[in-house]
Every structure is written in C-alpha cells, then in structure tokens.
Design an enzyme around this catalytic site. Sequence first.
Site, PDB file in Angstrom:
ATOM      1  N   VAL A  72      38.834  30.282  42.367  1.00 15.88           N
ATOM      2  CA  VAL A  72      37.553  29.587  42.191  1.00 15.88           C
ATOM      3  C   VAL A  72      37.572  28.263  42.967  1.00 15.88           C
ATOM      4  O   VAL A  72      36.559  27.859  43.546  1.00 15.88           O
ATOM      5  CB  VAL A  72      37.225  29.380  40.691  1.00 15.88           C
ATOM      6  CG1 VAL A  72      35.982  28.523  40.523  1.00 15.88           C
ATOM      7  CG2 VAL A  72      37.017  30.725  40.003  1.00 15.88           C
ATOM      8  N   GLY A  73      38.723  27.615  43.021  1.00 16.11           N
ATOM      9  CA  GLY A  73      38.843  26.365  43.791  1.00 16.11           C
ATOM     10  C   GLY A  73      38.487  26.571  45.255  1.00 16.11           C
ATOM     11  O   GLY A  73      37.795  25.749  45.866  1.00 16.11           O
ATOM     12  N   GLU A  87      51.133  33.080  39.459  1.00 15.81           N
ATOM     13  CA  GLU A  87      50.960  32.343  38.207  1.00 15.81           C
ATOM     14  C   GLU A  87      50.570  33.329  37.102  1.00 15.81           C
ATOM     15  O   GLU A  87      49.567  34.027  37.219  1.00 15.81           O
ATOM     16  CB  GLU A  87      49.860  31.287  38.378  1.00 15.81           C
ATOM     17  CG  GLU A  87      49.685  30.417  37.166  1.00 15.81           C
ATOM     18  CD  GLU A  87      48.636  29.323  37.364  1.00 15.81           C
ATOM     19  OE1 GLU A  87      47.558  29.629  37.895  1.00 15.81           O
ATOM     20  OE2 GLU A  87      48.906  28.176  36.984  1.00 15.81           O
ATOM     21  N   CYS A  92      49.065  24.498  33.838  1.00 14.92           N
ATOM     22  CA  CYS A  92      49.229  24.564  35.295  1.00 14.92           C
ATOM     23  C   CYS A  92      50.588  24.021  35.719  1.00 14.92           C
ATOM     24  O   CYS A  92      51.084  24.358  36.779  1.00 14.92           O
ATOM     25  CB  CYS A  92      48.095  23.825  35.993  1.00 14.92           C
ATOM     26  SG  CYS A  92      47.756  22.223  35.296  1.00 14.92           S
ATOM     27  N   LYS A  96      30.653  20.432  32.866  1.00 17.83           N
ATOM     28  CA  LYS A  96      30.533  21.807  32.361  1.00 17.83           C
ATOM     29  C   LYS A  96      31.892  22.259  31.820  1.00 17.83           C
ATOM     30  O   LYS A  96      32.834  22.454  32.573  1.00 17.83           O
ATOM     31  CB  LYS A  96      30.097  22.759  33.477  1.00 17.83           C
ATOM     32  CG  LYS A  96      29.701  24.124  32.905  1.00 17.83           C
ATOM     33  CD  LYS A  96      29.819  25.260  33.888  1.00 17.83           C
ATOM     34  CE  LYS A  96      31.192  25.825  33.987  1.00 17.83           C
ATOM     35  NZ  LYS A  96      31.754  26.413  32.761  1.00 17.83           N
ATOM     36  N   GLY A 140      41.062  24.489  37.584  1.00 19.32           N
ATOM     37  CA  GLY A 140      40.992  25.901  37.223  1.00 19.32           C
ATOM     38  C   GLY A 140      41.788  26.730  38.203  1.00 19.32           C
ATOM     39  O   GLY A 140      42.777  26.260  38.776  1.00 19.32           O
ATOM     40  N   SER A 141      41.338  27.948  38.424  1.00 22.34           N
ATOM     41  CA  SER A 141      42.116  28.882  39.241  1.00 22.34           C
ATOM     42  C   SER A 141      41.977  28.554  40.733  1.00 22.34           C
ATOM     43  O   SER A 141      40.955  28.019  41.172  1.00 22.34           O
ATOM     44  CB  SER A 141      41.641  30.307  38.986  1.00 22.34           C
ATOM     45  OG  SER A 141      40.284  30.427  39.316  1.00 22.34           O
ATOM     46  N   THR A 142      42.989  28.918  41.482  1.00 21.51           N
ATOM     47  CA  THR A 142      42.956  28.689  42.924  1.00 21.51           C
ATOM     48  C   THR A 142      41.812  29.473  43.570  1.00 21.51           C
ATOM     49  O   THR A 142      41.138  28.962  44.472  1.00 21.51           O
ATOM     50  CB  THR A 142      44.325  29.060  43.529  1.00 21.51           C
ATOM     51  OG1 THR A 142      45.284  28.137  42.990  1.00 21.51           O
ATOM     52  CG2 THR A 142      44.335  28.942  45.041  1.00 21.51           C
TER      53      THR A 142
END
Length: 455
Positions: free
Chosen positions: A212-213, A357, A264, A155, A208-210
């Site tokens: 969402v991780g 970030e 990143c 995706k 991706g972002s922390t």
Amino acid sequence: MTDTFDVLNPSTEEVVQAIHMASADEIDQAVAKAKAAFPAWRDTAPGTKATLLRRFATIVEEHNEELAQLEVLEAGHTIGNARWEAQNVSNVLNYFAGGVERLLGHQIPVPGGIDITFHEPFGVVGIIVPWNFPMPVAGWGFAPALAAGNTVVLKPAETTPLTALRLAELALEAGIPEGVFNVIPGFGKVAGQRLVDHPEVRKIVFTGSTAVGINIMQSAAPQLKRITLELGGKSPTIIFADSDIEAAAKAAPLAVFDNSGQDCCARSRILVERSIYDDVLAHMESVVKGMRVDNPALDTTDMGPLISQTQLDRVKSFVPDNAPIMFQGDAPTGKGFWFPPTILAPVSQSDRLYSDEIFGPVAVVVPFDDEADAIRQANATDYGLAASIFTNDVGRAIRVSRGVESGVISVNSHSAVRYWTPFGGFKKSGIGRELGPNAIEHFTETKNVFISTES
Ligand code: NAD
C-alpha cells in the site's frame, strides 16, 4: 461495499461496535473542515498552541485506563501494553508541545540585507494509521503535525477505529478548536485513497504494508505530495558468541512475540553465531514454552490474539503442517484469532520464511559464520527497519551497527522506539523519519526570506 464495519473483539470474535465507514464525499467534507480551521490554528500564538497540546496530553493521561481498555477490546493488546500505548500518546503530545515555541529558523549572513528562514506549516495533513499500534502511530503523526501548525484528517484502520475516535473527543475537551483534529474511519481503498488523492491534503503520513505504501507513493507523485512512509520489516536479532548468551537468547523471543508479532520492528530473524546455535535454542525454549497466551485483559497475560481472521489465515499460511517447527508455545482454542508463539529452525535463506514479513508470532533461527556473514545476512532482505546486536565487544558493536542497513538499531537491548529519538526505515521499510528532535520540521516547508537593507 457496505458503509459500516463491525469492529470485533479479536479474543472472542464478538462485535464490539458497528462503525460507519466514510465515503469519498465525507472525506472531502472533513478536508474542507480542516482547511477552514487551518488559518486560525496556524496563527494561534505559539504559547497558546503549546498550552492546548499540553492540556490534550493531560486529558489523555487522565483517560489512560479507559483508552487502554478500549485497545484491549478492539485490538486484543495485552492490558500492560495498552496502558503503555495510551501513555505514549500523552508523552508524544507533551514532547511536541515543547517544539511549538522552539520551531526556530536561521539567520544567514548575506551582503546587502538580512536573510531568515521560516518553517511554514503545510495546511491539511492526512494521516493513515494501521491496526497494529493504533494509538501510538496516530500520535506520532498528529502530535508533530498539530505542533507545527497544520490541521489533520486522520483515518484509522478499519479494524481499530475506537481509540482514535475517543482521542478526537478528548482533543475537543482539551480546547483544541473544532476542525483542527478530525478522525474519520473508512475503508483504505475509498477513504484512504481519497485522502491521498485530495489536492488540498498537502502531506500524507502513512504506516502500513509496503504494497500500500508503494501505491500511495505512486498516487502522490502527480501532485508531488509530501509523504512519510513507515512500512514493513523483517528485522534481525544478531547474537554473537562473545555476548551474554543466556540473556541474549532469553530476550530474543520477546522481541518477536510482543503484540503477537504484529510489530513492524519484530526481530523475526534470529541470527546466531554457529558455535552457540544449540545453546541459544536451548535457552529460548523455556521462554517460548513459558509464555502465557491468554485473555489480554489479564495482567498475567504475555501475548493476546492476532487482530483478525485474515491475519490468522496469513500467519497460518507461513506455518503449514510440514513447517520446520523447533518448538511452539500454547494458545487458547475456540473462539478468537489465536496462534501460539512459534520458533522455526532450520530455515534456508531462500525460503520466504526468511525474507517475507509474517506479522505474527513466528520467528526463524538461522546460523551465521562470522561478523561479515552476520552483516550480509542481516541485509539480505528488501527491508531495513530495526536490528538488535548482542556482543560484548564494543568495536564489533559499532562496526556491525554501521554495517547493518536499518534505521533503528539497539546493542545488547531490543529497544527501538523512544519518542525523542528518530524512527523509520531504510530500503522498503519506508521513507522519512518520525519522532525525535527533527520530526516537527518534517511537517513544514522551509521558506527563505531576504530583506534588503539598502533601500
Ligand atoms: P494496509 O497497508 O492494508 O493498511 C494500513 C492502513 O492503510 C489502513 O488504515 C488501511 O485502511 C489503509 N489503506 C489500505 N489501502 C489503502 C489505499 N489504497 N490508500 C490509502 N490507504 C489505504 O495494512 P493491513 O492490511 O492493515 O496489514 C497488511 C500487512 O501490512 C501486514 O500483514 C503487515 O505485513 C503490514 N503492516 C505493517 C505495519 C507497520 O507498522 N509497518 C502496520 C500494519 C500492517
């Protein structure tokens, strides 16, 4: 939520293409397709799999310019970077094609028989890709996943699906069988979440972002689903007084402003030994002010726009009118998501500019007192992805490399990513490693088999 998303050209805000966003049911269909394709792909002879992946690599290389132009259009990457990114996909496919026939197990001495290990593919692997490096990040996931014998549902990010969709077409052209490599655009909260929740998806690779991780790790926990997470960073460049100060100072801004800071690995904290702080800033100024921020399709452009209005608003929120701007480059005005390269100094260590970030072309320059202070400051964030150390003292280079809690460190250089070396983060920068000699094994389960010789 509508089921289409307008992919915009970030340089002009014009619509490039409206893309259908998959529903959860459509993700289920893609997973079913990938699952059906799995046994035949797993059982394809290693040499045949390798040949197909090499053919895929060749076709990607033949379409380098087309893919690069598409990335300029949807992501605003400079054309030079975009050509490198398309080439990276081809290189990564070739590299992991070399792993198919070398996916070796062990023969372990045991009494009464023989003991051997196999690396078995998982089945269906889900890959969720961000918008900042749509092509390379996709390739770092799908190339080793396919090489290990898995099938893939990928995706892409909402804003940048076009190159991934084209790569899926090129895979078919190369002879990769239907259903083996599936690219399905969709919203993160719908399609991405379904991919994570789907019981037939045995591993998720997420970049991706922390935030969402963390969500993905929580969602994967009830199924003990395997995950690789490549998340954010607030990486340092550390410049010691015993380095080649001018070279270090001039290189430092480029390690932040490449890809408009949407990296990143961006070394967005420039830590400078106090005795050379003013010298370093002076050398940096000409580089920052000389950067050409312009139409990314031009070969002469150093930096393009940000990806979206959302990202522009986010970056702007870090640089209010009273921000401590030391100097700033120029950027186009008018349509497009433009932000100039910006150096902020001085910045207190308690400021969110120091710890958060930003993911834009903004760097802070902060002094340190000695080696111990440099290491302490380098480690003073939740992240731990990359770091660059500039010194001519070999012992110090090694001591600081060992002391800094980051996954990817370069000395007297800013290189972070080579597809044949491991890449990934400490702390909240992620879990697991991509690329390098062991990555293919991260797409397998180890199976131990004992065969008795006594009956
Ligand atoms: P994001 O984490 O929201 O999105 C990355 C990918 O995850 C996209 O494909 C998105 O659709 C998908 N996603 C979103 N929510 C999901 C969910 N609940 N379940 C499954 N998939 C989901 O990142 P973003 O909005 O694109 O960027 C926001 C911030 O993330 C940036 O400002 C930056 O700090 C960070 N970022 C880091 C990297 C990196 O390489 N480390 C890359 C992109 C963004």
